[in-house]
Design a protein around this motif. Structure first.
Motif, PDB file in Angstrom:
ATOM      1  N   SER A  30       0.810  -1.227   0.000  1.00 26.93           N
ATOM      2  CA  SER A  30       0.000   0.000   0.000  1.00 26.93           C
ATOM      3  C   SER A  30       0.834   1.264   0.000  1.00 26.93           C
ATOM      4  CB  SER A  30      -0.911   0.011   1.229  1.00 26.93           C
ATOM      5  OG  SER A  30      -1.747  -1.102   1.238  1.00 26.93           O
ATOM      6  N   VAL A  31       2.130   1.145  -0.230  1.00 24.78           N
ATOM      7  CA  VAL A  31       3.004   2.310  -0.076  1.00 24.78           C
ATOM      8  C   VAL A  31       2.736   3.400  -1.118  1.00 24.78           C
ATOM      9  CG1 VAL A  31       4.968   1.488  -1.465  1.00 24.78           C
ATOM     10  CG2 VAL A  31       5.367   2.972   0.498  1.00 24.78           C
ATOM     11  N   ILE A  32       2.210   3.052  -2.272  1.00 28.13           N
ATOM     12  CA  ILE A  32       1.956   4.064  -3.304  1.00 28.13           C
ATOM     13  C   ILE A  32       0.561   4.650  -3.173  1.00 28.13           C
ATOM     14  CG2 ILE A  32       1.739   4.462  -5.785  1.00 28.13           C
ATOM     15  CD1 ILE A  32       3.983   2.496  -6.184  1.00 28.13           C
ATOM     16  N   THR A  33      -0.444   3.787  -3.069  1.00 27.13           N
ATOM     17  CA  THR A  33      -1.830   4.262  -3.088  1.00 27.13           C
ATOM     18  C   THR A  33      -2.455   4.401  -1.713  1.00 27.13           C
ATOM     19  OG1 THR A  33      -2.619   1.991  -3.333  1.00 27.13           O
ATOM     20  CG2 THR A  33      -2.242   3.245  -5.358  1.00 27.13           C
ATOM     21  N   GLY A  34      -1.849   3.800  -0.715  1.00 23.52           N
ATOM     22  CA  GLY A  34      -2.452   3.813   0.607  1.00 23.52           C
ATOM     23  C   GLY A  34      -3.454   2.680   0.746  1.00 23.52           C
ATOM     24  N   ASN A  35      -4.197   2.690   1.830  1.00 21.79           N
ATOM     25  CA  ASN A  35      -5.211   1.659   2.073  1.00 21.79           C
ATOM     26  C   ASN A  35      -6.442   2.321   2.671  1.00 21.79           C
ATOM     27  OD1 ASN A  35      -4.545   2.097   4.792  1.00 21.79           O
ATOM     28  ND2 ASN A  35      -3.143   0.371   4.857  1.00 21.79           N
ATOM     29  N   GLU A  36      -7.380   1.525   3.138  1.00 21.76           N
ATOM     30  CA  GLU A  36      -8.629   2.085   3.655  1.00 21.76           C
ATOM     31  C   GLU A  36      -8.400   2.980   4.872  1.00 21.76           C
ATOM     32  OE1 GLU A  36     -11.090  -0.727   6.276  1.00 21.76           O
ATOM     33  OE2 GLU A  36     -10.031  -2.095   4.918  1.00 21.76           O
ATOM     34  N   TYR A  37      -7.406   2.645   5.692  1.00 23.55           N
ATOM     35  CA  TYR A  37      -7.115   3.454   6.879  1.00 23.55           C
ATOM     36  C   TYR A  37      -6.527   4.813   6.494  1.00 23.55           C
ATOM     37  CZ  TYR A  37      -7.847  -1.030   9.108  1.00 23.55           C
ATOM     38  OH  TYR A  37      -8.384  -2.219   9.515  1.00 23.55           O
ATOM     39  N   VAL A  38      -5.693   4.818   5.463  1.00 25.26           N
ATOM     40  CA  VAL A  38      -5.141   6.083   4.971  1.00 25.26           C
ATOM     41  C   VAL A  38      -6.260   6.952   4.428  1.00 25.26           C
ATOM     42  CG1 VAL A  38      -3.617   7.130   3.256  1.00 25.26           C
ATOM     43  CG2 VAL A  38      -2.874   5.098   4.492  1.00 25.26           C
ATOM     44  N   ASN A  39      -7.187   6.348   3.686  1.00 23.58           N
ATOM     45  CA  ASN A  39      -8.329   7.104   3.166  1.00 23.58           C
ATOM     46  C   ASN A  39      -9.179   7.673   4.291  1.00 23.58           C
ATOM     47  OD1 ASN A  39      -7.496   6.534   0.558  1.00 23.58           O
ATOM     48  ND2 ASN A  39      -8.774   4.704   0.411  1.00 23.58           N
ATOM     49  N   GLN A  40      -9.373   6.904   5.354  1.00 21.72           N
ATOM     50  CA  GLN A  40     -10.125   7.392   6.507  1.00 21.72           C
ATOM     51  C   GLN A  40      -9.387   8.544   7.182  1.00 21.72           C
ATOM     52  OE1 GLN A  40     -10.920   4.088   9.120  1.00 21.72           O
ATOM     53  NE2 GLN A  40     -12.189   3.033   7.609  1.00 21.72           N
ATOM     54  N   LEU A  41      -8.069   8.416   7.288  1.00 26.11           N
ATOM     55  CA  LEU A  41      -7.264   9.482   7.883  1.00 26.11           C
ATOM     56  C   LEU A  41      -7.367  10.757   7.058  1.00 26.11           C
ATOM     57  CD1 LEU A  41      -5.155  10.535   9.924  1.00 26.11           C
ATOM     58  CD2 LEU A  41      -3.392   9.574   8.423  1.00 26.11           C
ATOM     59  N   LYS A  42      -7.234  10.625   5.745  1.00 24.71           N
ATOM     60  CA  LYS A  42      -7.333  11.794   4.868  1.00 24.71           C
ATOM     61  C   LYS A  42      -8.698  12.466   5.006  1.00 24.71           C
ATOM     62  CE  LYS A  42      -3.979  10.458   1.345  1.00 24.71           C
ATOM     63  NZ  LYS A  42      -3.779  10.087  -0.072  1.00 24.71           N
ATOM     64  N   SER A  43      -9.747  11.659   5.092  1.00 24.77           N
ATOM     65  CA  SER A  43     -11.098  12.220   5.262  1.00 24.77           C
ATOM     66  C   SER A  43     -11.233  12.932   6.601  1.00 24.77           C
ATOM     67  CB  SER A  43     -12.145  11.116   5.164  1.00 24.77           C
ATOM     68  OG  SER A  43     -12.130  10.525   3.904  1.00 24.77           O
ATOM     69  N   ALA A  44     -10.658  12.347   7.644  1.00 21.04           N
ATOM     70  CA  ALA A  44     -10.791  12.917   8.989  1.00 21.04           C
ATOM     71  C   ALA A  44     -10.054  14.243   9.133  1.00 21.04           C
ATOM     72  CB  ALA A  44     -10.269  11.925  10.029  1.00 21.04           C
ATOM     73  N   VAL A  45      -8.951  14.407   8.433  1.00 25.69           N
ATOM     74  CA  VAL A  45      -8.142  15.620   8.603  1.00 25.69           C
ATOM     75  C   VAL A  45      -8.312  16.605   7.453  1.00 25.69           C
ATOM     76  CG1 VAL A  45      -6.453  14.390  10.003  1.00 25.69           C
ATOM     77  CG2 VAL A  45      -6.041  14.667   7.554  1.00 25.69           C
ATOM     78  N   LYS A  46      -9.251  16.331   6.563  1.00 17.62           N
ATOM     79  CA  LYS A  46      -9.459  17.208   5.409  1.00 17.62           C
ATOM     80  C   LYS A  46      -9.764  18.640   5.833  1.00 17.62           C
ATOM     81  CE  LYS A  46     -11.663  17.185   0.943  1.00 17.62           C
ATOM     82  NZ  LYS A  46     -12.546  16.456   0.040  1.00 17.62           N
ATOM     83  N   ALA A  47     -10.557  18.816   6.860  1.00 15.94           N
ATOM     84  CA  ALA A  47     -10.928  20.146   7.336  1.00 15.94           C
ATOM     85  C   ALA A  47      -9.738  20.891   7.933  1.00 15.94           C
ATOM     86  CB  ALA A  47     -12.048  20.047   8.354  1.00 15.94           C
TER      87      ALA A  47
END
Length: 112
Positions: A30-47
């Motif tokens: 997952s080093v290039i695209t990330g995984n579901e947890y990375v996507n959740q992190l990005k969503s959580a800190v978007k603001a």
């Protein structure tokens, strides 16, 4: 906050007002695209308008043990342009609005 509010509290140096980088340590796949947890992190800190850096500590450990000539080939095998450490350093410089300048003289050459 408004510009006036930021100026009013600037001398307090509040931690909650500091810029943030989140570093996500993922598995090799997952080093290039990330995984579901990375996507959740990005969503959580978007603001927060924070930056998220994805890296794999196992890959970074292997890179550290390689000779400089072998590092580029190793990174290319994983489809990476540069190491996660370099991406983190670059992001830190950008976030803190820092620059590096070099001085050279008879006694020493130094990066500041």
């Amino acid at each position: 906050m408004s510009v006036e509010d930021k100026q009013a509290i600037a001398d307090l140096f509040l931690l909650t007002d500091k810029p943030v980088i989140y570093v996500a340590n993922v598995e090799e796949a997952s080093v290039i695209t990330g995984n579901e947890y990375v996507n959740q992190l990005k969503s959580a800190v978007k603001a927060e308008n924070a930056q998220v850096i994805i890296l794999c500590a196992a890959i970074e450990s292997q890179i550290a043990e390689l000779e400089p000539e072998e590092r580029l080939m190793f990174l290319q095998e994983y489809g990476l342009q540069e190491s996660g450490l370099n991406r983190l350093i670059r992001a830190s410089y950008e976030l803190l609005d820092l620059i590096t300048y070099f001085t050279a003289g008879v006694q020493e050459v130094r990066a500041w």
